[in-house]
Design a protein around this motif. Sequence first.
Motif, short mmCIF file in Angstrom:
data_model
loop_
_atom_site.label_atom_id
_atom_site.label_comp_id
_atom_site.label_asym_id
_atom_site.label_seq_id
_atom_site.Cartn_x
_atom_site.Cartn_y
_atom_site.Cartn_z
N VAL A 178 0.79 -1.20 -0.13
CA VAL A 178 0.06 0.03 0.07
C VAL A 178 0.95 1.28 0.12
O VAL A 178 0.62 2.19 -0.55
CB VAL A 178 -0.95 -0.08 1.21
N GLY A 179 2.01 1.29 1.03
CA GLY A 179 2.85 2.36 0.81
C GLY A 179 3.49 2.65 -0.46
O GLY A 179 3.80 3.61 -1.00
N LEU A 180 3.96 1.35 -1.25
CA LEU A 180 4.39 1.46 -2.47
C LEU A 180 3.61 2.30 -3.55
O LEU A 180 3.91 3.10 -4.23
CB LEU A 180 4.78 0.13 -2.88
N VAL A 181 2.40 1.76 -3.48
CA VAL A 181 1.37 2.48 -4.45
C VAL A 181 1.34 4.04 -4.41
O VAL A 181 1.25 4.74 -5.00
CB VAL A 181 0.07 1.60 -4.44
N LYS A 182 1.24 4.25 -2.69
CA LYS A 182 1.28 5.72 -2.55
C LYS A 182 2.25 6.39 -2.99
O LYS A 182 2.00 7.57 -3.51
CB LYS A 182 0.81 5.90 -1.05
N MET A 183 3.51 5.89 -2.71
CA MET A 183 4.79 6.64 -3.29
C MET A 183 4.71 6.72 -4.51
O MET A 183 5.27 8.00 -5.05
CB MET A 183 5.91 6.07 -2.62
N VAL A 184 4.56 5.93 -5.32
CA VAL A 184 4.52 6.09 -6.82
C VAL A 184 3.47 7.23 -7.20
O VAL A 184 3.73 7.78 -8.30
CB VAL A 184 4.13 4.65 -7.52
N ASN A 185 2.27 7.08 -6.74
CA ASN A 185 1.34 7.89 -7.17
C ASN A 185 1.58 9.25 -6.79
O ASN A 185 1.25 10.08 -7.68
CB ASN A 185 -0.20 7.56 -6.59
#
Length: 306
Positions: A178-185
């Motif tokens: 979830v943190g990965l997706v947030k950082m990428v977005n």
Amino acid sequence: MKKNYLSIDIGGTNIKLAVIDHSGQIQSKKQVRTPHESAEFLAVLEEEIAAVQDTIRGIAFCCPGKVNTDTGVISFGGALPFLDGVSFVEEFQPKFQVPVSVINDGKAAALSELWLGNLKGIENGLALVLGTGIGGGLILEGKLYQGKHFQAGELSFMMKQSATPSFDDMYGKTGSAVGLVKMVNLELGTEDTKDGAAAFEAINQKDPSVYPIFEAFAREIAYMICNIQAILDLDKIVIGGGISAQPIVTNEIRKQYRAIRSELPFLEATLTEVEIDTCRFRNDANLLGALYQLLLNADEELAVNS
């Protein structure tokens, strides 16, 4: 009429329900929103079970939190703290007069892979589930290993050295999908920072503005695998969670794992490389694993009474 089983996967957002036969074939599925108040939550479960009670011969639950599979008592409850101290066995077995079992959701995922998936026939393995944190289920000597306190495989709580230890230094934070997706977005400027499709469109295109973020994430998981392998010497590790549907996830984790080993020749020469694969089951993993726990309980009861 041949009766089947009801499997219930309780999540922080939704409750998934499936009627499944003894061989693991799903006959029907549905999903309802998860109430976040205890009385309403239990009422919804009772209503859903009552709707199929004449067609089932057992109820299998999986849920967040630490779960004593012997008693069915849940501790903490993760995203659903009101589950702390609740026992679905005590709550529903007397009402519906069928066997009831409960297991932690990450461990259910491992059981599904052991039963019918990519850990079938594996003596020593691990299902590593990437989500908000990192769940896990250890298979040792062909069986799910839960530990004395039913907390083995809680990989989120693996820590790294820090002057002031906090959750930010745990793998559950640095290895959060979830943190990965947030950082990428955030890097992309996507309006919805939870938009996994947008994040992985850029990752799959190897967008230079975000691919290093993804590589760093995969390397975190690879380091975790190196540490686990040094302790347990597993045959196989399977990667699960929603993002595992993207082939690039397992491929990059495997690539980073091999890169770490090649950078440390002594490590590479000493420790055998573990096989890294993707979980076979994704959205249905917890439902199938919960049922397998119920079937295992029934087998144990038969053995005791024979």
